[in-house]
Design an enzyme around this catalytic site. Structure first.
Site, PDB file in Angstrom:
ATOM      1  N   LYS A 106      41.108  44.383  15.095  1.00 43.20           N
ATOM      2  CA  LYS A 106      40.930  43.487  16.249  1.00 43.20           C
ATOM      3  C   LYS A 106      40.448  42.156  15.718  1.00 43.20           C
ATOM      4  O   LYS A 106      39.848  42.093  14.632  1.00 43.20           O
ATOM      5  CB  LYS A 106      39.883  44.057  17.213  1.00 43.20           C
TER       6      LYS A 106
HETATM    7  P1  NAD Z   1      43.586  38.857  30.619  1.00 39.18           P
HETATM    8  O1  NAD Z   1      42.957  37.715  29.953  1.00 39.18           O
HETATM    9  O2  NAD Z   1      45.018  38.805  30.982  1.00 39.18           O
HETATM   10  O3  NAD Z   1      42.761  39.234  31.948  1.00 39.18           O
HETATM   11  C1  NAD Z   1      41.375  39.425  31.946  1.00 39.18           C
HETATM   12  C2  NAD Z   1      40.935  39.547  33.381  1.00 39.18           C
HETATM   13  O4  NAD Z   1      39.529  39.864  33.408  1.00 39.18           O
HETATM   14  C3  NAD Z   1      41.104  38.249  34.185  1.00 39.18           C
HETATM   15  O5  NAD Z   1      41.596  38.580  35.470  1.00 39.18           O
HETATM   16  C4  NAD Z   1      39.686  37.715  34.267  1.00 39.18           C
HETATM   17  O6  NAD Z   1      39.474  36.908  35.393  1.00 39.18           O
HETATM   18  C5  NAD Z   1      38.921  39.016  34.368  1.00 39.18           C
HETATM   19  N1  NAD Z   1      37.501  38.858  34.097  1.00 39.18           N
HETATM   20  C6  NAD Z   1      36.917  38.190  33.081  1.00 39.18           C
HETATM   21  N2  NAD Z   1      35.577  38.225  33.214  1.00 39.18           N
HETATM   22  C7  NAD Z   1      35.322  38.926  34.329  1.00 39.18           C
HETATM   23  C8  NAD Z   1      34.139  39.300  35.016  1.00 39.18           C
HETATM   24  N3  NAD Z   1      32.947  38.951  34.543  1.00 39.18           N
HETATM   25  N4  NAD Z   1      34.244  40.035  36.154  1.00 39.18           N
HETATM   26  C9  NAD Z   1      35.440  40.386  36.646  1.00 39.18           C
HETATM   27  N5  NAD Z   1      36.617  40.054  36.032  1.00 39.18           N
HETATM   28  C10 NAD Z   1      36.534  39.328  34.909  1.00 39.18           C
HETATM   29  O7  NAD Z   1      43.286  40.125  29.658  1.00 39.18           O
HETATM   30  P2  NAD Z   1      44.048  41.510  29.597  1.00 39.18           P
HETATM   31  O8  NAD Z   1      44.999  41.452  28.477  1.00 39.18           O
HETATM   32  O9  NAD Z   1      44.488  41.918  30.950  1.00 39.18           O
HETATM   33  O10 NAD Z   1      42.842  42.459  29.109  1.00 39.18           O
HETATM   34  C11 NAD Z   1      41.951  43.064  30.027  1.00 39.18           C
HETATM   35  C12 NAD Z   1      41.290  44.253  29.346  1.00 39.18           C
HETATM   36  O11 NAD Z   1      42.297  45.180  28.928  1.00 39.18           O
HETATM   37  C13 NAD Z   1      40.508  43.928  28.073  1.00 39.18           C
HETATM   38  O12 NAD Z   1      39.424  44.827  27.955  1.00 39.18           O
HETATM   39  C14 NAD Z   1      41.516  44.195  26.969  1.00 39.18           C
HETATM   40  O13 NAD Z   1      40.892  44.464  25.729  1.00 39.18           O
HETATM   41  C15 NAD Z   1      42.175  45.433  27.528  1.00 39.18           C
HETATM   42  N6  NAD Z   1      43.492  45.732  26.981  1.00 39.18           N
HETATM   43  C16 NAD Z   1      44.501  44.805  27.008  1.00 39.18           C
HETATM   44  C17 NAD Z   1      45.748  45.144  26.505  1.00 39.18           C
HETATM   45  C18 NAD Z   1      46.926  44.208  26.582  1.00 39.18           C
HETATM   46  O14 NAD Z   1      48.039  44.642  26.234  1.00 39.18           O
HETATM   47  N7  NAD Z   1      46.781  42.988  27.048  1.00 39.18           N
HETATM   48  C19 NAD Z   1      45.949  46.406  25.939  1.00 39.18           C
HETATM   49  C20 NAD Z   1      44.909  47.331  25.944  1.00 39.18           C
HETATM   50  C21 NAD Z   1      43.694  46.982  26.471  1.00 39.18           C
END
Ligand code: NAD
Length: 421
Positions: A106
């Site tokens: 990561k």
């Molecule tokens: P993203 O940046 O597209 O979205 C993040 C979201 O979280 C946004 O809607 C943001 O407004 C919200 N957020 C941030 N701070 C917040 C808070 N304090 N309270 C409520 N909402 C809040 O990111 P993503 O890619 O959707 O990732 C989200 C989660 O999923 C992370 O933990 C990431 O590690 C995990 N994840 C992502 C992927 C991927 O393929 N993108 C894969 C596995 C896991």
């Protein structure tokens, strides 16, 4: 009061709990207890105003015993070495649960991306890639999108990386990142893959439990890539979205929120706040919304000693990485709230990243049916392995069962390979 454990302490305690229960081979345990490599870089970038700012970036490579290091890059002000170490470790467990030939890594930059122009973000990304140098590579360590990073950022990384390798290697280096734009070798279906994997897990669980998803209600925290896709794909089942929240606020509507319409609104406004077909609610009201399913899909550390008692749901499917801390897990168990963990539920992203990497290496482009079909097969076998392990360990919790599946696989590989020299 004892200080809250850090994210890396949480992943370590989860690991220790499963390793004790198995029990895991003591030598393998020593190896897996530490990341293999940790890279911290400080790099200067000239901003639009002509001034120089020095940024800090990280890449932690936890394990490559199953295959090349693999894991996302996050741009967020809270990114630090402890967080990246924890997220890298979770990636090793996740790829092992998914049974793909990749390891765990990561990375990220400690930055609030909204404070920078597109031009500045491009230069920050390119200079970070240059600073990482050979610490990433198409058959060595392959970044992907995570919080606040996307296909555009992957395209800049790709372009910078291939511009710095010898000309003869350029065309065969495009798989240095996954989650790229389709035109640059990205895979169809990668954008929705993590949400799709969460929903496949929900479907598999619902079939086991005889739950009719068209009659279920759900709430989603985080309406970015993972949250919005999960919500939109739940809509296809006829499930009703009752509340959503992101960094801009929380909204609810007891009659249901149209997940596609909300996604279109967020794409324009960058947040759920002000969505006209729902009411603004407090964070506490969001958490205590009565619903069947809760999908945390924002950041880590959201389900804690303070928030777990408020939840009014039956089952949690973790879309985010590490949304539940150790107190959260304990309180949910005491309250009889079932939780399916991140390292199982959100594996769809890394599985389709693996498919993208394979397509690049083979000069192929699969269609959506092929990607979804293969993703479903892998999610289903991961789900079944974890479910069966859960049963064989006296109906232990899903998280511990998923850890045992991952650790058994890693243990087998270490036992067969032995330790050099
Ligand atoms: P993203 O940046 O597209 O979205 C993040 C979201 O979280 C946004 O809607 C943001 O407004 C919200 N957020 C941030 N701070 C917040 C808070 N304090 N309270 C409520 N909402 C809040 O990111 P993503 O890619 O959707 O990732 C989200 C989660 O999923 C992370 O933990 C990431 O590690 C995990 N994840 C992502 C992927 C991927 O393929 N993108 C894969 C596995 C896991």
């Amino acid at each position: 009061m004892a200080p809250k454990p850090s994210l890396y302490e949480i992943v370590t305690q989860q690991f220790t709990h499963a390793a004790d229960l198995m029990p895991l081979d003591p030598d393998v345990r020593k190896i897996l207890a530490k990341p293999m490599n940790e890279v911290t870089v400080a790099f200067p970038v000239k901003l639009d105003n002509g001034h120089i700012e020095v940024f800090t970036g990280y890449r932690v490579q936890h394990s490559n015993v199953l295959g090349p290091f693999k894991g996302g890059l996050r741009y967020h002000p809270h990114v630090d070495i402890d967080e990246v170490r924890a997220l890298a470790t979770w990636m090793t467990w996740k790829t092992a649960v998914a049974d793909i030939p990749m390891g765990g890594a990561k990375g990220g930059i400690q930055i609030d991306p909204v404070k920078y122009s597109m031009n500045e973000l491009e230069h920050i990304t390119r200079r970070f890639t240059f600073a990482l140098g050979n610490n990433i590579g198409p058959d060595y360590d392959i970044p992907a999108p995570d919080v606040n990073t996307n296909a555009q950022i992957m395209a800049w990384i790709l372009d910078t990386y291939v511009s710095t390798v010898p000309p003869a290697e350029r065309q065969r280096s495009f798989h240095v990142v996954t989650g790229k734009p389709i035109e640059l070798g990205g895979s169809i279906g990668r954008d929705k893959a993590t949400g799709q994997g969460v929903v496949y897990t929900i479907e598999l669980w619902a079939k086991d439990r005889n739950v009719d998803l068209s009659q279920t209600t759900y709430i989603v925290q985080g309406y970015g890539n993972v949250g919005s896709w999960t919500a939109r794909l739940m809509k296809l089942h006829g499930a009703k979205l009752l509340a959503a929240e992101d960094h801009t606020g929380s909204i609810g509507n007891p009659n249901g929120i149209d997940a596609d319409d909300l996604a279109a609104y967020v794409a324009k406004t960058r947040g759920v706040a002000g969505y006209p077909h729902a009411h603004p609610i407090t964070h506490e009201a969001f958490l205590s919304t009565q619903a069947d399913i809760f999908i945390p899909a924002a950041l880590q550390g959201q389900i804690t000693a303070e928030t777990a008692p408020l939840l009014n749901v039956r089952t949690i499917f973790e879309g985010a990485n590490g949304p539940t801390d150790l107190d959260g897990d304990r309180i949910l168990a005491e309250r009889g709230i079932e939780l399916l963990p991140d390292i199982l539920c959100n594996g769809g992203g890394v599985i389709v990243s693996y498919f993208e990497w394979l397509q690049n290496k083979r000069s192929e482009a699969w269609d959506l049916d092929e990607v979804d079909g293969k993703l479903h097969k892998r999610m289903a076998s991961a789900y079944e392995r974890v479910r069966d392990t859960k049963r064989s360990y006296g109906d232990t919790d899903w998280r511990t069962a998923a850890y045992i599946v991952a650790l058994r696989r890693l243990e087998r590989v270490y036992t067969e390979r032995g330790i050099f020299p």
